[in-house]
Design an enzyme around this catalytic site. Structure first.
Site, PDB file in Angstrom:
ATOM      1  N   SER A 101     114.539   6.449  71.402  1.00 22.55           N
ATOM      2  CA  SER A 101     114.588   5.131  72.047  1.00 22.55           C
ATOM      3  C   SER A 101     114.561   3.982  71.042  1.00 22.55           C
ATOM      4  CB  SER A 101     113.456   4.992  73.061  1.00 22.55           C
ATOM      5  OG  SER A 101     112.205   4.928  72.428  1.00 22.55           O
ATOM      6  N   THR A 134     109.350   7.216  73.971  1.00 22.04           N
ATOM      7  CA  THR A 134     108.210   6.329  74.237  1.00 22.04           C
ATOM      8  C   THR A 134     108.218   5.054  73.385  1.00 22.04           C
ATOM      9  OG1 THR A 134     106.861   7.575  72.663  1.00 22.04           O
ATOM     10  CG2 THR A 134     106.686   8.186  74.995  1.00 22.04           C
ATOM     11  N   ASP A 135     108.952   5.072  72.260  1.00 21.71           N
ATOM     12  CA  ASP A 135     108.888   3.918  71.351  1.00 21.71           C
ATOM     13  C   ASP A 135     109.224   2.603  72.038  1.00 21.71           C
ATOM     14  OD1 ASP A 135     108.393   5.877  69.503  1.00 21.71           O
ATOM     15  OD2 ASP A 135     110.032   5.334  68.150  1.00 21.71           O
ATOM     16  N   LYS A 207     103.109   0.495  74.163  1.00 15.53           N
ATOM     17  CA  LYS A 207     102.720   1.671  73.384  1.00 15.53           C
ATOM     18  C   LYS A 207     101.742   1.199  72.313  1.00 15.53           C
ATOM     19  CE  LYS A 207     104.571   5.633  70.847  1.00 15.53           C
ATOM     20  NZ  LYS A 207     105.759   6.375  70.386  1.00 15.53           N
ATOM     21  N   GLU A 326      96.351 -25.410  68.668  1.00 11.14           N
ATOM     22  CA  GLU A 326      96.400 -25.707  67.230  1.00 11.14           C
ATOM     23  C   GLU A 326      97.825 -26.089  66.801  1.00 11.14           C
ATOM     24  OE1 GLU A 326      94.851 -23.653  63.072  1.00 11.14           O
ATOM     25  OE2 GLU A 326      95.089 -22.424  64.858  1.00 11.14           O
TER      26      GLU A 326
HETATM   27  N1  DGL Z   1     112.001   8.650  68.489  1.00  6.75           N
HETATM   28  C1  DGL Z   1     111.056   8.329  69.454  1.00  6.75           C
HETATM   29  C2  DGL Z   1     111.662   7.786  70.733  1.00  6.75           C
HETATM   30  O1  DGL Z   1     112.591   8.375  71.256  1.00  6.75           O
HETATM   31  C3  DGL Z   1     110.229   9.507  69.769  1.00  6.75           C
HETATM   32  C4  DGL Z   1     108.975   9.057  70.356  1.00  6.75           C
HETATM   33  C5  DGL Z   1     108.754   9.532  71.751  1.00  6.75           C
HETATM   34  O2  DGL Z   1     109.663   9.652  72.574  1.00  6.75           O
HETATM   35  O3  DGL Z   1     107.601   9.786  72.045  1.00  6.75           O
HETATM   36  O4  DGL Z   1     111.178   6.792  71.209  1.00  6.75           O
END
Ligand code: DGL
Length: 369
Positions: A101, A134-135, A207, A326
């Site tokens: 991702s 997950t990225d 994340k 600020e």
């Molecule tokens: N390369 C990462 C992605 O596809 C792997 C991480 C994941 O999927 O947990 O986001």
């Protein structure tokens, strides 16, 4: 059967070895339960769109929990390895990408969102799930949350460990996400992210850890949890999403360029102006603390503002960037990103720029969403 599929099926295998029957909650029969045919007819129909990620990943050995290749296993195989999904829904897969991702870009975001938009309009589709690395789940889910026009459940799911690993989390995450997508309670709550037994709103989820299974958090807590094949919701998203936004994926064919600059001690102002010279319509300044701007970056940022909108966000991962605290936003004609992370501020700014280039209107959009 590949090693990956064997590993995805490991819990069942383990149960068989122990002589223990796995519970099948959704099909448990009792005297008052409907006939199997009637149950099958009533099952929600879910399309699972595969995009890659660790949930489709494979490592060289079962002890590789962090060292593996993502985006290897086709979505149909992932679904086939979790037959429990078919106890709660009629599920079919559709492969749109096979990528990590981190390789998502605006073009892919648009392609995915348009496909989901087509699917949710079909009367024979009750919900959509997306398997995703997950990225950048937080960016894709937020984009969909702001642009899809549907009340149907859209649930994104990933995994922190590949299916080949000991204690792979993908199969249970996938099953739980199916339970969520199939549930009437998930309707109208915007795009949801289901991992690690939790249900998060796409707006808030991020994340927060590179490796742990417990990698996802929402600043204000998850919306709910999944326990023993049942979703329990405890909160509602307060900010507008899906049908209540002014952004419609069916009317967006491209996104303006928006970049992020990450602030740190000893910055080179030329790095900032070089980013602005790339022609972006807005720049997200991921400032220290409360979106603070170093004294020696004020003049370069004023130069950037002549070419692009400037949005101040915080690199801290939490809290709200205060307008005219600020930093004098009115004087500098900057926008404060509120509580949105730099990466989500980028998504919201790009969408906002499809409707306005007025910084005051952009500020209102940040307060609203
Ligand atoms: N390369 C990462 C992605 O596809 C792997 C991480 C994941 O999927 O947990 O986001």
């Amino acid at each position: 059967m590949s090693a990956t599929i064997v590993r995805f099926a490991a819990p069942r295998l383990a149960a068989a070895l122990l002589g223990v029957a796995l519970a099948a909650p959704a099909v448990a029969q009792d005297a008052g339960a409907p006939a199997p045919q009637a149950q099958a007819a009533a099952k929600p129909r879910i399309v699972v769109i595969g995009t890659g990620g660790t949930i489709a990943g494979a490592g060289a050995s079962s002890v590789n929990t962090g060292d593996y290749d993502s985006a290897k296993v086709a979505v149909d195989k992932i679904i086939a390895a979790v037959p429990e999904m078919s106890q709660v829904a009629d599920v079919r897969g559709e492969q749109i990408f096979q990528i990590g991702s981190e390789s998502f870009n605006d073009e892919r975001l648009l392609k995915l969102a348009k496909r989901v938009s087509e699917l949710v309009k079909q009367p024979d589709v009750d919900a959509v799930m997306i398997t995703h690395g997950t990225d950048t789940i937080e960016e894709t889910s937020y984009f969909l949350n702001l642009t899809l026009k549907t009340e149907k459940p859209v649930v994104i799911v990933g995994a922190m460990r590949p299916g080949t690993a000991l204690s792979a989390d993908g199969p249970l995450n996938l099953y739980n996400a199916t339970v969520v997508a199939a549930s009437p309670e998930a309707k109208g709550k915007g795009v949801l992210v289901a991992l690690n037994d939790e249900i998060h709103s796409a707006r808030d989820v991020t994340k927060g850890h590179a490796l742990k299974v417990e990698a996802f958090r929402s600043l204000y807590g998850p919306l709910g949890v999944v326990v023993e094949s049942k979703p329990y919701f405890y909160r509602l998203p307060a900010r507008p999403h899906t049908t209540a936004t002014e952004f419609d994926i069916d009317r967006i064919d491209s996104l303006p360029k928006v970049d992020v600059f990450y602030a740190h001690v000893t910055m080179d102002p030329k790095a900032l102006t070089a980013i602005a010279d790339l022609g972006g319509k807005a720049l997200i300044y991921a400032g220290t603390g409360n979106g603070s701007v170093a004294d020696y970056m004020e003049a370069p940022l004023a130069e950037v503002r002549k070419k692009a909108l400037v949005v101040r966000a915080t690199r801290t991962g939490g809290g709200m960037v205060i307008r005219n605290g600020e930093e004098k936003d009115d004087e500098q004609d900057w926008v404060a990103a509120g509580d949105q992370s730099p990466q989500k501020a980028r998504i919201l700014t790009a969408l906002a720029l499809t409707t306005t280039d007025d910084p005051k209107a952009l500020q209102e959009i940040f307060w609203k969403y």
